[in-house]
Design a protein around this motif. Structure first.
Motif, PDB file in Angstrom:
ATOM      1  N   PRO A 101       0.813  -1.233   0.000  1.00 12.67           N
ATOM      2  CA  PRO A 101       0.000   0.000   0.000  1.00 12.67           C
ATOM      3  C   PRO A 101       0.837   1.269   0.000  1.00 12.67           C
ATOM      4  O   PRO A 101       0.535   2.223  -0.729  1.00 12.67           O
ATOM      5  N   ALA A 102       1.911   1.286   0.808  1.00 10.01           N
ATOM      6  CA  ALA A 102       2.772   2.475   0.826  1.00 10.01           C
ATOM      7  C   ALA A 102       3.479   2.646  -0.516  1.00 10.01           C
ATOM      8  O   ALA A 102       3.665   3.776  -0.999  1.00 10.01           O
ATOM      9  N   GLY A 103       3.890   1.541  -1.146  1.00 12.05           N
ATOM     10  CA  GLY A 103       4.511   1.640  -2.460  1.00 12.05           C
ATOM     11  C   GLY A 103       3.565   2.201  -3.498  1.00 12.05           C
ATOM     12  O   GLY A 103       3.952   3.004  -4.351  1.00 12.05           O
ATOM     13  N   ALA A 104       2.286   1.800  -3.428  1.00 13.71           N
ATOM     14  CA  ALA A 104       1.309   2.307  -4.391  1.00 13.71           C
ATOM     15  C   ALA A 104       1.058   3.799  -4.199  1.00 13.71           C
ATOM     16  O   ALA A 104       0.906   4.545  -5.174  1.00 13.71           O
ATOM     17  N   ILE A 105       0.992   4.245  -2.945  1.00 15.50           N
ATOM     18  CA  ILE A 105       0.742   5.660  -2.691  1.00 15.50           C
ATOM     19  C   ILE A 105       1.940   6.510  -3.101  1.00 15.50           C
ATOM     20  O   ILE A 105       1.787   7.577  -3.711  1.00 15.50           O
ATOM     21  N   THR A 106       3.154   6.054  -2.788  1.00 16.24           N
ATOM     22  CA  THR A 106       4.337   6.864  -3.102  1.00 16.24           C
ATOM     23  C   THR A 106       4.688   6.842  -4.584  1.00 16.24           C
ATOM     24  O   THR A 106       5.226   7.827  -5.103  1.00 16.24           O
TER      25      THR A 106
END
Length: 292
Positions: free
Chosen positions: A154-159
């Motif tokens: 999820p953090a990879g998708a947001i960043t």
């Protein structure tokens, strides 16, 4: 020959499946809603409605953070739910962001841009597979619960969508080549062995006197996210990337402390296992005793 079951006696009827409590279904409903959001984001990106597509990814990330917590709160965890959650994460945070970036700008690079999008999606799948494979590893040290291995999906998708946020703010659109290298960088961080602070062991209990301030802070943050979504997402992505070295340093400190404790315990065990130095017996006089 088997005796037929009399329908008048319901206790004799055989049930192939046990009834499932509703509390076991609620987290799965949230996960399915997140999958719907991810698939809708893909459709919106193909239609060129990028703002709504990115908003759908953010909504899917919020639902991903809710389903696990709701499952733990109502004791609705299940193996089926865990597998469904992994599938949802791959679609929402691997496939969907890669396609959004491709339809937004990476298609200008033709096959090279498509390869970058595929690498990001595959990296998300590999990251999730590694997480599932090592989740029950008995050899993990105690401090490992504080850290993820690699940037979570999820953090990879947001960043990875940071270039799109900046474009929505009116900044000059970066070159497609720069967006491609940034996408590959986030993909590498996802599959790397970099320790990333997870925050799972932080105590979530709130003192009674802080309940109202916490409510006000949450409402204030949600209002900011609704009113200034691209500002908040841009700042959050940059701060998250800048915090990665701090997580690595904290993990290294924990490793050194664990190694020091292990060495100390080995020294203590070794010292306890050594027998005490035997005392010397006084030499006996071999001369005959003289009688008076």
């Amino acid at each position: 020959m088997q005796t037929p079951i009399d329908p008048k006696y319901p206790e004799m009827r055989r049930r192939r499946f046990r009834p499932i409590p509703v509390r076991m279904l609620v987290p799965n409903f949230i996960t399915l809603l997140a999958i719907c959001a991810g698939l809708t984001a893909i459709r919106l990106s193909t239609e060129g409605r990028m703002e709504l597509a990115v908003a759908a990814i953010v909504f899917a990330a919020v639902l991903d953070g809710l389903d696990g917590r709701v499952a733990r709160m109502i004791k609705g965890q299940s193996k089926f739910g865990a597998e469904l959650d992994s599938l949802a994460d791959f679609v929402n945070f691997g496939v969907a962001p890669g396609l959004i970036l491709y339809f937004w700008q990476l298609h200008d690079l033709n096959n090279v841009g498509w390869i970058a999008s595929m690498i990001f999606a595959i990296s998300g799948g590999l990251r999730l597979a590694r997480f599932n494979a090592t989740m029950d590893d008995p050899n993990k040290p105690a401090f490992a619960a504080n850290f993820f291995t690699g940037v979570p999906a999820p953090a990879g998708a947001i960043t990875v969508l940071l270039p799109i946020y900046l474009a929505f703010l009116g900044m000059p659109t970066p070159p497609a080549t720069l967006t491609m290298f940034y996408t590959l960088l986030i993909a590498i961080l996802m599959v790397s062995r970099l320790p990333v602070f997870s925050g799972k062991t932080i105590r979530m209990r709130v003192p009674p006197e802080m309940v109202l301030p916490v409510f006000v802070s949450v409402v204030f943050f949600i209002a900011l996210l609704i009113g200034y979504p691209w500002h908040i997402l841009s700042a959050g992505s940059v701060l998250y990337l800048l915090s990665l070295p701090a997580g690595w340093k904290s993990s290294r400190n924990h490793e050194r402390a664990a190694a020091a404790r292990a060495a100390t315990s080995v020294d203590v065990v070794a010292s306890d296992s050594v027998p005490p130095f035997p005392q010397e017996k006084p030499e006996q006089d071999s001369r005959p005793t003289r009688l008076n």
